[in-house]
Each structure stands twice: as structure tokens, then as C-alpha cells.
Design a protein around this motif. Structure first.
Motif, PDB file in Angstrom:
ATOM      1  N   ALA A   1      11.423   2.243   9.164  1.00 28.81           N
ATOM      2  CA  ALA A   1      11.663   1.312  10.069  1.00 28.81           C
ATOM      3  C   ALA A   1      10.680   0.596  10.453  1.00 28.81           C
ATOM      4  CB  ALA A   1      11.315   2.664  11.357  1.00 28.81           C
ATOM      5  N   SER A   2      10.857  -0.720  10.888  1.00 30.74           N
ATOM      6  CA  SER A   2      10.225  -1.918  10.955  1.00 30.74           C
ATOM      7  C   SER A   2       8.748  -1.474  11.802  1.00 30.74           C
ATOM      8  CB  SER A   2      10.973  -3.218  11.622  1.00 30.74           C
ATOM      9  OG  SER A   2      11.298  -2.981  12.805  1.00 30.74           O
ATOM     10  N   TRP A   3       8.763  -1.000  12.913  1.00 31.78           N
ATOM     11  CA  TRP A   3       7.793  -0.646  13.663  1.00 31.78           C
ATOM     12  C   TRP A   3       6.885   0.355  13.015  1.00 31.78           C
ATOM     13  CZ3 TRP A   3       6.794   4.405  14.690  1.00 31.78           C
ATOM     14  CH2 TRP A   3       7.751   5.227  14.677  1.00 31.78           C
ATOM     15  N   TRP A   4       7.390   1.158  12.011  1.00 28.21           N
ATOM     16  CA  TRP A   4       6.592   2.037  11.420  1.00 28.21           C
ATOM     17  C   TRP A   4       5.595   1.690  10.578  1.00 28.21           C
ATOM     18  CZ3 TRP A   4       6.711   4.037   6.291  1.00 28.21           C
ATOM     19  CH2 TRP A   4       5.934   4.897   6.137  1.00 28.21           C
ATOM     20  N   VAL A   5       6.025   0.497   9.757  1.00 29.79           N
ATOM     21  CA  VAL A   5       5.296  -0.085   8.588  1.00 29.79           C
ATOM     22  C   VAL A   5       3.764  -0.364   9.107  1.00 29.79           C
ATOM     23  CG1 VAL A   5       5.268  -2.195   7.136  1.00 29.79           C
ATOM     24  CG2 VAL A   5       7.330  -1.025   7.509  1.00 29.79           C
ATOM     25  N   GLY A   6       3.629  -0.858  10.321  1.00 26.86           N
ATOM     26  CA  GLY A   6       2.430  -1.440  10.915  1.00 26.86           C
ATOM     27  C   GLY A   6       1.712  -0.468  11.922  1.00 26.86           C
ATOM     28  N   VAL A   7       2.177   0.503  11.875  1.00 24.17           N
ATOM     29  CA  VAL A   7       1.735   1.593  13.084  1.00 24.17           C
ATOM     30  C   VAL A   7       0.275   1.861  12.993  1.00 24.17           C
ATOM     31  CG1 VAL A   7       2.620   3.881  11.829  1.00 24.17           C
ATOM     32  CG2 VAL A   7       2.667   3.612  14.434  1.00 24.17           C
ATOM     33  N   ALA A   8       0.019   2.159  11.574  1.00 24.49           N
ATOM     34  CA  ALA A   8      -1.586   2.698  11.323  1.00 24.49           C
ATOM     35  C   ALA A   8      -2.245   1.337  11.138  1.00 24.49           C
ATOM     36  CB  ALA A   8      -1.546   3.449  10.182  1.00 24.49           C
ATOM     37  N   ARG A   9      -2.021   0.269  11.626  1.00 21.95           N
ATOM     38  CA  ARG A   9      -2.809  -1.050  11.253  1.00 21.95           C
ATOM     39  C   ARG A   9      -4.205  -0.959  11.725  1.00 21.95           C
ATOM     40  NH1 ARG A   9       0.781  -4.320  12.708  1.00 21.95           N
ATOM     41  NH2 ARG A   9       1.519  -5.063  10.592  1.00 21.95           N
TER      42      ARG A   9
ATOM     43  N   GLN B   1      -5.965   1.704  12.179  1.00 21.95           N
ATOM     44  CA  GLN B   1      -6.761   2.684  11.310  1.00 21.95           C
ATOM     45  C   GLN B   1      -7.115   2.218   9.893  1.00 21.95           C
ATOM     46  OE1 GLN B   1      -4.532   6.502  11.582  1.00 21.95           O
ATOM     47  NE2 GLN B   1      -3.572   5.918  13.295  1.00 21.95           N
ATOM     48  N   GLY B   2      -6.829   0.578   9.809  1.00 23.47           N
ATOM     49  CA  GLY B   2      -7.062   0.335   8.288  1.00 23.47           C
ATOM     50  C   GLY B   2      -6.145   0.165   7.467  1.00 23.47           C
ATOM     51  N   VAL B   3      -4.667   0.411   7.730  1.00 25.74           N
ATOM     52  CA  VAL B   3      -3.613   0.403   6.844  1.00 25.74           C
ATOM     53  C   VAL B   3      -2.693  -0.404   7.223  1.00 25.74           C
ATOM     54  CG1 VAL B   3      -1.975   2.203   5.911  1.00 25.74           C
ATOM     55  CG2 VAL B   3      -3.974   3.097   6.696  1.00 25.74           C
ATOM     56  N   PRO B   4      -2.664  -1.624   6.737  1.00 23.29           N
ATOM     57  CA  PRO B   4      -1.687  -2.730   7.226  1.00 23.29           C
ATOM     58  C   PRO B   4      -0.245  -2.579   6.951  1.00 23.29           C
ATOM     59  CG  PRO B   4      -3.015  -3.236   5.329  1.00 23.29           C
ATOM     60  CD  PRO B   4      -3.639  -2.163   5.684  1.00 23.29           C
ATOM     61  N   ASP B   5      -0.016  -1.742   5.809  1.00 24.01           N
ATOM     62  CA  ASP B   5       1.167  -1.649   5.479  1.00 24.01           C
ATOM     63  C   ASP B   5       1.514  -0.072   5.111  1.00 24.01           C
ATOM     64  OD1 ASP B   5       3.875  -1.199   4.073  1.00 24.01           O
ATOM     65  OD2 ASP B   5       3.713  -3.427   3.120  1.00 24.01           O
ATOM     66  N   TYR B   6       2.039   0.845   6.247  1.00 21.88           N
ATOM     67  CA  TYR B   6       2.085   2.161   5.868  1.00 21.88           C
ATOM     68  C   TYR B   6       3.164   2.395   4.638  1.00 21.88           C
ATOM     69  CZ  TYR B   6       0.791   6.441   8.357  1.00 21.88           C
ATOM     70  OH  TYR B   6       0.279   7.519   8.841  1.00 21.88           O
ATOM     71  N   GLN B   7       4.225   1.513   4.647  1.00 23.04           N
ATOM     72  CA  GLN B   7       5.181   1.998   3.575  1.00 23.04           C
ATOM     73  C   GLN B   7       4.512   1.888   2.128  1.00 23.04           C
ATOM     74  OE1 GLN B   7       8.025   3.191   3.030  1.00 23.04           O
ATOM     75  NE2 GLN B   7       8.565   2.393   0.893  1.00 23.04           N
ATOM     76  N   ALA B   8       3.734   0.687   2.060  1.00 23.69           N
ATOM     77  CA  ALA B   8       3.023   0.618   0.535  1.00 23.69           C
ATOM     78  C   ALA B   8       2.054   1.611   0.551  1.00 23.69           C
ATOM     79  CB  ALA B   8       2.291  -0.784   0.698  1.00 23.69           C
ATOM     80  N   ALA B   9       1.331   2.267   1.529  1.00 20.85           N
ATOM     81  CA  ALA B   9       0.159   3.562   1.322  1.00 20.85           C
ATOM     82  C   ALA B   9       1.140   4.744   0.985  1.00 20.85           C
ATOM     83  CB  ALA B   9      -0.282   3.658   2.701  1.00 20.85           C
ATOM     84  N   PHE B  10       2.262   4.836   1.700  1.00 22.44           N
ATOM     85  CA  PHE B  10       3.017   6.109   1.408  1.00 22.44           C
ATOM     86  C   PHE B  10       3.748   5.980  -0.039  1.00 22.44           C
ATOM     87  CE2 PHE B  10       6.980   8.460   1.325  1.00 22.44           C
ATOM     88  CZ  PHE B  10       6.795   9.472   1.876  1.00 22.44           C
ATOM     89  N   ALA B  11       4.087   4.915  -0.269  1.00 26.17           N
ATOM     90  CA  ALA B  11       4.613   4.832  -1.824  1.00 26.17           C
ATOM     91  C   ALA B  11       3.328   5.053  -2.854  1.00 26.17           C
ATOM     92  CB  ALA B  11       5.337   3.405  -2.155  1.00 26.17           C
ATOM     93  N   ALA B  12       2.270   4.509  -2.542  1.00 24.04           N
ATOM     94  CA  ALA B  12       0.908   4.481  -3.419  1.00 24.04           C
ATOM     95  C   ALA B  12       0.705   6.061  -3.513  1.00 24.04           C
ATOM     96  CB  ALA B  12       0.015   3.634  -3.018  1.00 24.04           C
ATOM     97  N   VAL B  13       0.638   6.693  -2.458  1.00 29.48           N
ATOM     98  CA  VAL B  13       0.181   8.204  -2.450  1.00 29.48           C
ATOM     99  C   VAL B  13       1.214   9.181  -2.992  1.00 29.48           C
ATOM    100  CG1 VAL B  13      -0.440  10.146  -0.949  1.00 29.48           C
ATOM    101  CG2 VAL B  13      -1.351   7.943  -0.412  1.00 29.48           C
ATOM    102  N   PHE B  14       2.465   9.022  -2.826  1.00 28.78           N
ATOM    103  CA  PHE B  14       3.380  10.277  -3.322  1.00 28.78           C
ATOM    104  C   PHE B  14       4.338   9.529  -4.322  1.00 28.78           C
ATOM    105  CE2 PHE B  14       2.887  11.173   1.167  1.00 28.78           C
ATOM    106  CZ  PHE B  14       2.936  12.534   1.003  1.00 28.78           C
ATOM    107  N   GLY B  15       3.935   7.977  -4.759  1.00 29.62           N
ATOM    108  CA  GLY B  15       4.660   7.558  -5.770  1.00 29.62           C
ATOM    109  C   GLY B  15       3.904   7.673  -7.216  1.00 29.62           C
ATOM    110  N   GLN B  16       3.066   8.738  -7.528  1.00 28.16           N
ATOM    111  CA  GLN B  16       2.528   8.630  -8.666  1.00 28.16           C
ATOM    112  C   GLN B  16       3.221   8.468 -10.228  1.00 28.16           C
ATOM    113  OE1 GLN B  16      -0.040  12.352  -9.192  1.00 28.16           O
ATOM    114  NE2 GLN B  16       0.680  13.128  -7.039  1.00 28.16           N
ATOM    115  N   GLY B  17       2.601   7.684 -10.864  1.00 27.33           N
ATOM    116  CA  GLY B  17       3.417   7.264 -12.023  1.00 27.33           C
ATOM    117  C   GLY B  17       3.934   8.401 -12.648  1.00 27.33           C
ATOM    118  N   LEU B  18       4.981   7.974 -13.508  1.00 24.84           N
ATOM    119  CA  LEU B  18       5.786   9.091 -14.237  1.00 24.84           C
ATOM    120  C   LEU B  18       5.089   9.697 -15.385  1.00 24.84           C
ATOM    121  CD1 LEU B  18       9.399   7.539 -14.408  1.00 24.84           C
ATOM    122  CD2 LEU B  18       8.634   9.630 -12.947  1.00 24.84           C
TER     123      LEU B  18
END
Length: 256
Positions: free
Chosen positions: A112-120, A122-139
């Protein structure tokens, strides 16, 4: 079915299996965070030097939970034998794969467009990128960890029963620590080799040996420190099942 669930040994196995699995799955998911041990403890960096590599003591957050997994493995081994450990190990591996599959599905859902910046703020400019980095560990990391986990579990159960045949009912600490010492020697290096040596980062041999040795040393120190917990679990199980029933389970487990 009701009669089966009335059996205390059955309920004990379900409880141990559930606790084992949730710890194994959590260890995989929180393992993406690397923490500095000295900073966490508020002490000066130890500046270790191994195989030409030096630095502070850094570990994955998953190492907080793996010692509990070792204790659970040895407890199940003690009362339910090889079949019990193999069952919960394959179940945990399946749940880990299941969890990562849905984590990757969630990553690829359109945010959701509003969710991407909801934690700005708190120092997290892109929530989607952060989510992907945390849960998307390398194969490579995922499969390396999973393969190492299963190899370690199968080695652990085998060594545990070899020691048990020699010591009988005595020295529970020896079979628990001995099986962990052998299984984690393999586990600590297999996961790093798959994830970081043959994986895309191509670690040099010196770094591979240094990090593997530190991880192994940490796991062994934690396993030794938690020996009292092994005996505490044993006391609790005997109280719950009764000494006669607990002794019967141990006899069956020893002959498994």
C-alpha cells in the motif's frame, strides 16, 4: 483420539515438539540480524585474531535460540529416541521452508502506498525495502542453514545413542554435550561453506575458518552453560510422568 491425548507421554511429546519447532523457525528468521557481543555486554572489543582474521565478536541473533534447540533435541532423544528426534527435525525443516515460502510471497505483494513511508519518522524511509531485506534472506543462506540443521540433527542423534550405549543411564551431561560437540562442529562450518564460500560472496578460507571457529566456540560454551537446564527438564518430566513411566520411556528410547 481422546484416549490418546489423555496419555501424558503423548502430551509431553507434542509439547516438546512444538517448543522445538518454534525455536528452530524463530532462529532462522531472526538470524538475519548480526549483533556485537561486546557492545551488547558493555565491554571493550576483544579484538580476536584467528587464521589471520581479527575483529570484534559478531554473531547472528539466531545463536540465542540454537542452544535451546540443542537442549530440546537431547531431551526428546532421552525419552523418545531416534524416531522422536528425526520426526521433530523433519517437521521443523518443513515448517522453516513453509515459513520462508510465505515470507517471499509476502515480499512480492504490492505494498500500500501509504504503508511504504509509514515509519519514516522512525528512520525507515522505505518500509517495503526494509521488510524485503529482513525477511528476504538470500537463498544460499536459507538452504545452507537448512541443510546444516538436518545434517547436525542426524549426527547428534547418532552420537547421543553411541555415548548412551557406553554410559547407560549415567552421565546425561556427557551424552548431551558430546553429541552437541560433534554435531555442531559439522553444522557451524557447513552453513558457512554453503552460504558464504560457494555462495555469491566467496569468502576466503581464512575468514571461513575464523568465523566458523568462533561460532562453534560460542555454541559449545552456551551448551555447557545450559547443562543445568537439561537436568531441570529431566526433573520436571519425571514429576509430570511419574518415575515409573519416565523410566519406561527411557528404556524404550535407549533400545530404539
Amino acid at each position: 483420539m481422546n484416549r490418546l491425548l489423555d496419555d501424558r507421554a503423548t502430551r509431553l511429546f507434542i509439547g516438546l515438539a512444538a517448543f522445538f519447532c518454534v525455536n528452530a523457525v524463530l532462529a532462522e528468521f531472526i538470524g538475519v540480524k548480526i549483533f556485537a557481543l561486546e557492545d551488547t555486554l558493555g565491554i571493550a572489543p576483544l579484538q580476536w585474531n584467528l587464521f589471520g582474521q581479527s575483529g570484534s565478536l559478531n554473531f547472528t541473533a539466531g545463536t540465542l535460540l540454537w542452544p535451546i534447540v540443542f537442549i530440546m533435541t537431547d531431551t526428546v532423544n532421552e525419552y523418545f529416541g531416534k524416531r522422536g528426534v528425526r520426526m521433530i527435525s523433519w517437521l521443523a525443516a518443513g515448517l522453516i521452508v513453509y515459513g520462508f515460502v510465505f515470507a517471499f510471497v509476502a515480499i512480492h505483494l504490492a505494498p500500500a502506498s501509504w504503508w511504504v513511508g509509514v515509519a519514516r519518522d522512525q528512520g525507515v524511509p522505505d518500509y517495503q525495502a526494509a521488510f524485503a531485506a529482513v525477511f528476504g534472506q538470500g537463498l544460499w543462506t536459507i538452504w545452507g542453514s537448512l541443510i546444516a540443521f538436518m545434517i547436525g540433527q542426524l549426527i547428534d542423534v547418532s552420537v547421543f545413542h553411541r555415548i548412551r550405549r557406553r554410559t547407560g543411564e549415567r552421565h546425561a551431561w556427557l551424552r548431551a554435550t558430546g553429541s552437541t560437540a560433534v554435531s555442531q562442529l559439522v553444522d557451524s562450518f557447513v552453513v558457512l561453506y554453503i552460504a558464504f564460500v560457494i555462495g555469491p560472496q566467496h569468502w576466503p578460507t581464512s575468514l571461513f575458518l575464523a568465523v566458523g571457529t568462533l561460532n562453534y566456540a560460542y555454541k559449545m560454551l552456551a551448551a555447557i552453560a545450559l547443562i543445568p537446564l537439561l537436568y531441570l527438564a529431566r526433573v520436571g518430566i519425571h514429576r509430570y510422568l511419574g518415575h515409573e513411566r519416565a523410566a519406561e520411556l527411557r528404556r524404550h528410547a535407549a533400545g530404539d
